[in-house]
Design a protein around this motif. Structure first.
Motif: not given
Length: 239
Positions: A116-118, A184-185, A192-194, A203-204
């Protein structure tokens, strides 16, 4: 909940590499053992020391700086962070690392694939039991023809932030810096990823484990200097 303090400065064309994305310029973490941290990052990973004293050490990581500051001996901070390397050198990096330290095995073996993130990554522990990652991202188009070494590291690519409310903190970062959620989430209540491929906040909350281990994500202070477009921000979390 994580607490954010920030300040920013406008930087000129002469003082930065133009980028519309997020770039991690400096990452500041805690350690309760400066001496062994210096030994690990210089003797095993061959990092260049930029500053050193009895209470801190600063290493060069390509275009970024990695700083460790001394914590109380009773506190043993543990973090997760990643270094970006050229996309075509993941196998060279795996071999280079495995000659120096034991790698963390995943279901993919020593090289993990993130479709998903390549991206692909290898993981290992440093002397502080931080989970450290070398990551490659195909969409950055950053192949290299040089032999892999410490100088191949491009920058700090990911910073793991552990807070009570990941989405709430992500929204605060967005409001203060303009940095949006990673296209890409993921974007969930607990994780979450920012940012972008050049630089990410991962971020967890503290109810999850850091992949690919069974190590629980723990809340510790983190300071980050980032660049977004023509602005530089200093962000402090969990102080």
């Amino acid at each position: 909940m994580g607490v954010i303090e920030h300040k920013f400065e406008i930087i000129t064309e002469d003082s930065f590499k133009k980028s519309d994305g997020m770039k991690i310029l400096e990452l500041s973490l805690l350690t309760n053992d400066i001496k062994s941290t210096v030994e690990f990052y210089t003797s095993i990973l061959n990092f260049e020391v930029l500053e050193m004293s009895e209470v801190k050490v600063v290493f060069r990581v390509g275009e970024s700086k990695l700083r460790f500051e001394l914590s109380a001996q009773s506190i043993k901070p543990k973090y997760h962070f990643a270094f970006n390397i050229p996309y075509n050198q993941i196998d060279e990096a795996r071999k280079w690392l495995s000659d120096r330290i034991k790698l963390i095995e995943t279901e993919d073996g020593q090289v993990t694939h993130f479709e998903n993130w390549n991206a692909k990554a290898v993981y290992f522990y440093d002397n502080n039991e931080n989970i450290v990652e070398f990551i490659v991202r195909k969409d950055l188009n950053n192949d290299s023809n040089t032999i892999f070494s410490t100088t191949s590291l491009i920058s700090i690519n990911e910073v793991g932030l552990v807070v009570d409310s990941p989405l709430q903190i992500a929204e605060k970062i967005l409001q203060k810096t303009g940095i949006d959620f990673f296209e890409k989430g993921p974007k969930r209540e607990d994780f979450a990823a920012l940012g972008n491929d050049e630089g990410l906040f991962v971020i967890s909350n503290d109810k999850r484990n850091w992949y690919p281990t069974q190590d629980r994500a723990e809340i510790f202070p983190v300071s980050v200097k980032i660049q977004h477009k023509h602005l530089v921000f200093d962000l402090d979390f969990n102080y």
